[in-house]
Design an enzyme around this catalytic site. Structure first.
Site, PDB file in Angstrom:
ATOM      1  N   HIS A  71      47.768  48.000  45.031  1.00 51.23           N
ATOM      2  CA  HIS A  71      46.435  47.473  44.713  1.00 51.23           C
ATOM      3  C   HIS A  71      46.087  46.301  45.637  1.00 51.23           C
ATOM      4  O   HIS A  71      45.011  46.279  46.248  1.00 51.23           O
ATOM      5  CB  HIS A  71      46.383  47.024  43.242  1.00 51.23           C
ATOM      6  CG  HIS A  71      45.152  46.257  42.900  1.00 51.23           C
ATOM      7  ND1 HIS A  71      44.000  46.870  42.445  1.00 51.23           N
ATOM      8  CD2 HIS A  71      44.877  44.919  42.934  1.00 51.23           C
ATOM      9  CE1 HIS A  71      43.080  45.949  42.218  1.00 51.23           C
ATOM     10  NE2 HIS A  71      43.586  44.763  42.511  1.00 51.23           N
ATOM     11  N   GLU A  72      46.975  45.338  45.733  1.00 46.48           N
ATOM     12  CA  GLU A  72      46.709  44.157  46.574  1.00 46.48           C
ATOM     13  C   GLU A  72      46.600  44.554  48.046  1.00 46.48           C
ATOM     14  O   GLU A  72      45.778  44.008  48.784  1.00 46.48           O
ATOM     15  CB  GLU A  72      47.771  43.082  46.354  1.00 46.48           C
ATOM     16  CG  GLU A  72      47.852  42.536  44.936  1.00 46.48           C
ATOM     17  CD  GLU A  72      46.556  41.944  44.382  1.00 46.48           C
ATOM     18  OE1 GLU A  72      45.637  41.616  45.162  1.00 46.48           O
ATOM     19  OE2 GLU A  72      46.453  41.804  43.144  1.00 46.48           O
ATOM     20  N   HIS A 114      43.174  45.598  49.014  1.00 46.82           N
ATOM     21  CA  HIS A 114      42.258  44.514  49.385  1.00 46.82           C
ATOM     22  C   HIS A 114      42.369  44.214  50.884  1.00 46.82           C
ATOM     23  O   HIS A 114      41.360  43.991  51.556  1.00 46.82           O
ATOM     24  CB  HIS A 114      42.541  43.244  48.590  1.00 46.82           C
ATOM     25  CG  HIS A 114      42.198  43.334  47.150  1.00 46.82           C
ATOM     26  ND1 HIS A 114      40.977  43.778  46.681  1.00 46.82           N
ATOM     27  CD2 HIS A 114      42.940  43.032  46.040  1.00 46.82           C
ATOM     28  CE1 HIS A 114      40.971  43.735  45.369  1.00 46.82           C
ATOM     29  NE2 HIS A 114      42.154  43.298  44.948  1.00 46.82           N
ATOM     30  N   ASP A 128      37.836  44.889  44.027  1.00 45.59           N
ATOM     31  CA  ASP A 128      38.289  45.220  42.670  1.00 45.59           C
ATOM     32  C   ASP A 128      37.237  46.048  41.951  1.00 45.59           C
ATOM     33  O   ASP A 128      36.041  45.939  42.222  1.00 45.59           O
ATOM     34  CB  ASP A 128      38.517  43.940  41.856  1.00 45.59           C
ATOM     35  CG  ASP A 128      39.804  43.247  42.214  1.00 45.59           C
ATOM     36  OD1 ASP A 128      40.834  43.928  42.350  1.00 45.59           O
ATOM     37  OD2 ASP A 128      39.773  42.007  42.362  1.00 45.59           O
TER      38      ASP A 128
END
Length: 183
Positions: A122-123, A126, A132
């Site tokens: 997930h990170e 970015h 998000d």
């Protein structure tokens, strides 16, 4: 003629021995032998997050298996993206411009509550330019912790794959953003 030939050889040698950095196109070969010509290579390093190296590498492998226009490679010598670990009351986050540069912080407490590969993937999303979307379903990687700790999906969905491939087509075309903290 000799000068031109020497210059061509020198330039060619420099290109071979120059380290890859974010924004440079390179042919990368996956473990399955699939060649992704013109994929932009983003180098990362994990020395600041020794407890999570395996999860970081798996999260990167999940992205590499899903997208074709960018390759994540664990190579400290050309790293533009770093991972760190520690305690932060606000949890894990990415401090990035969304173009493969910056750092990702993995929070110990959050790593005990949520599936760690989902957190790292997930990170990393970015750092690849994705925002998000906490109200999304578990099948959406960028929904992060929104679906709750029982969600263990650590792969991007079709929309996320399409967005990253679009952002990284022919390198990262979008205007460089400023570095910012994204949870």
């Amino acid at each position: 003629m000799l000068k031109k030939t020497f210059l061509s050889v020198a330039v060619g040698a420099a290109m071979i021995f120059a380290p890859l950095t974010a924004g440079q196109a390179a042919a990368e070969t996956s473990s399955a032998g699939d060649v992704h010509a013109a994929a932009t290579t983003v180098c990362y390093e994990t020395s600041g997050a020794p407890s999570f190296v395996s999860a970081i590498n798996q999260g990167a492998a999940n992205w590499n298996a899903s997208v074709s226009n960018v390759r994540l490679v664990n190579n400290p010598s050309c790293a533009t993206l770093s991972y760190y670990e520690g305690n932060d009351p606000q949890g894990s986050y990415a401090y990035t411009d969304g173009h493969g540069s910056g750092y990702i912080f993995i929070d110990y407490t959050q790593a005990q509550q949520y599936y760690i590969v989902r957190i790292t993937a997930h990170e990393t999303g970015h750092a690849l330019g994705l925002p998000d979307h906490y109200s999304g379903p578990c099948s959406e990687l960028m929904s992060g912790g929104g679906p709750g700790p029982s969600c263990t999906n650590a792969y991007p969905n079709g929309d996320e794959i399409g967005r990253v491939n679009s952002l990284w087509a022919n390198g990262f075309k979008a205007a460089r953003g400023e570095m910012k903290k994204v949870y």
